[in-house]
Design an enzyme around this catalytic site. Structure first.
Site, PDB file in Angstrom:
ATOM      1  N   ASN A 189       0.891  -1.109   0.169  1.00 26.95           N
ATOM      2  CA  ASN A 189      -0.093  -0.186   0.076  1.00 26.95           C
ATOM      3  C   ASN A 189       0.699   1.148   0.026  1.00 26.95           C
ATOM      4  O   ASN A 189       0.360   2.337  -0.465  1.00 26.95           O
ATOM      5  CB  ASN A 189      -0.824  -0.073   1.108  1.00 26.95           C
ATOM      6  CG  ASN A 189      -0.217  -0.271   2.404  1.00 26.95           C
ATOM      7  OD1 ASN A 189       0.303  -1.059   2.733  1.00 26.95           O
ATOM      8  ND2 ASN A 189      -0.451   0.788   3.158  1.00 26.95           N
ATOM      9  N   HIS A 190       2.167   1.039   0.515  1.00 25.61           N
ATOM     10  CA  HIS A 190       3.025   2.361   0.262  1.00 25.61           C
ATOM     11  C   HIS A 190       3.722   2.430  -1.006  1.00 25.61           C
ATOM     12  O   HIS A 190       4.892   3.325  -0.877  1.00 25.61           O
ATOM     13  CB  HIS A 190       4.031   2.273   1.787  1.00 25.61           C
ATOM     14  CG  HIS A 190       3.415   2.515   2.797  1.00 25.61           C
ATOM     15  ND1 HIS A 190       2.666   3.812   3.340  1.00 25.61           N
ATOM     16  CD2 HIS A 190       2.936   1.793   3.896  1.00 25.61           C
ATOM     17  CE1 HIS A 190       2.113   3.557   4.403  1.00 25.61           C
ATOM     18  NE2 HIS A 190       2.376   2.506   5.043  1.00 25.61           N
TER      19      HIS A 190
HETATM   20 FE   FE2 Z   1       4.733  -2.461   5.677  1.00 26.47          FE
HETATM   21 FE   FE2 Z   2       1.978  -2.077   3.983  1.00 27.70          FE
END
Ligand code: FE2
Ligand code: FE2
Length: 269
Positions: free
Chosen positions: A67-68
């Site tokens: 997600n990053h």
């Molecule tokens: Fe992470």
């Molecule tokens: Fe993550």
């Protein structure tokens, strides 16, 4: 094939631990393939191309994200030029980068690595199950590839276990990332796939999932954002899973946790 998968690298302490320890581990454990999640390498948020190059030079064969993935925007063009760095496969069509890669492994072997993101308690992307299924069908295990590693980046343990059972027998390893705490459920599933709900992180465990504990804890006391979170700076524990597979079938023969350095109890395969 002798495979090491390492969990999310968090901040400088995680980066230093990876670069310092992985060359020695590669030799000591006679590793053929090293895969690491790098989504928190840059101060806890994202991965810069410069850091990716350093991890590849230190012995990573593939770097996965989560997600990053987009926190460091310089990674966007880099993902097109460096195929060994992958982001979750289930971003909508047209998203930059790739969600899977096939890499050459010494001994005329090939390995498929797929990164996918869960949808429970996370930004719900496209269906990760069908995306993985389609990618696996392109590269059958034991035929066009000798190993398949699936990094399932999820918040929920239930969703990670569902991935493990869904692809049991079709991948060499299904391993969770994102929650940063190593789970004690590493095993070989009935169909021959190695599995662990979370690989843990490469980061300082005197922290809240790798971030400085004071500020992170305060966020739970006061329902306001507070200061920007920063990675904890103590010595990192390098956390991951070692898997040995049969080249003929691509399935797991042995699975053992690895924890080196820092505060956690030490484990070496
Ligand atoms: Fe992470
Ligand atoms: Fe993550």
């Amino acid at each position: 094939m002798r495979i090491l998968f390492l969990g999310d690298i968090v901040g400088r302490s995680g980066r230093d631990a990876f670069v310092e320890r992985v060359p020695g581990l590669r030799a000591q454990l006679a590793l053929d393939l090293v895969v690491v999640n790098g989504e928190n390498a840059s101060h806890g948020f994202g991965l810069s191309p410069e850091m990716a190059r350093a991890f590849l030079a230190a012995g990573a064969d593939v770097i996965t994200l989560g997600n990053h993935a987009w926190d460091r925007r310089e990674i966007i063009p880099y993902l097109e030029e460096e195929r060994r760095v992958i982001r979750p496969i289930n971003f909508p069509p047209g998203t930059p980068g790739h969600g899977a890669v096939v890499v050459e492994v010494p001994g005329h072997r090939r390995a498929l690595v797929i990164n996918a993101m869960g949808r429970l308690f996370m930004d719900p992307l496209d269906d990760p199950f069908r995306a993985i299924q389609a990618e696996l069908a392109k590269h059958p295990l034991g035929r066009s590839v000798q190993a398949t590693i699936l990094d399932v980046h999820c918040e929920a343990t239930s969703e990670k276990q569902a991935f493990g059972h869904s692809f049991d027998g079709l991948a060499s390893l299904v391993i969770g990332t994102h929650t940063h705490v190593p789970t004690a459920d590493h095993q070989i599933l009935p169909g021959g796939t190695a599995y662990q709900t979370d690989a843990g992180m490469c980061g300082d465990f005197d922290s809240v999932i790798g971030m400085q504990k004071g500020g992170a804890a305060l966020r739970f006391w006061r329902k306001m954002p507070g200061e920007r979170l920063a990675p904890a700076e103590g010595e990192a524990t390098l956390c991951g899973l070692f898997v040995e597979t049969d080249d003929a079938t691509g399935l797991a023969l042995r699975v053992a946790p690895l924890r080196q350095g820092g505060r956690l109890s030490q484990a070496l395969p």
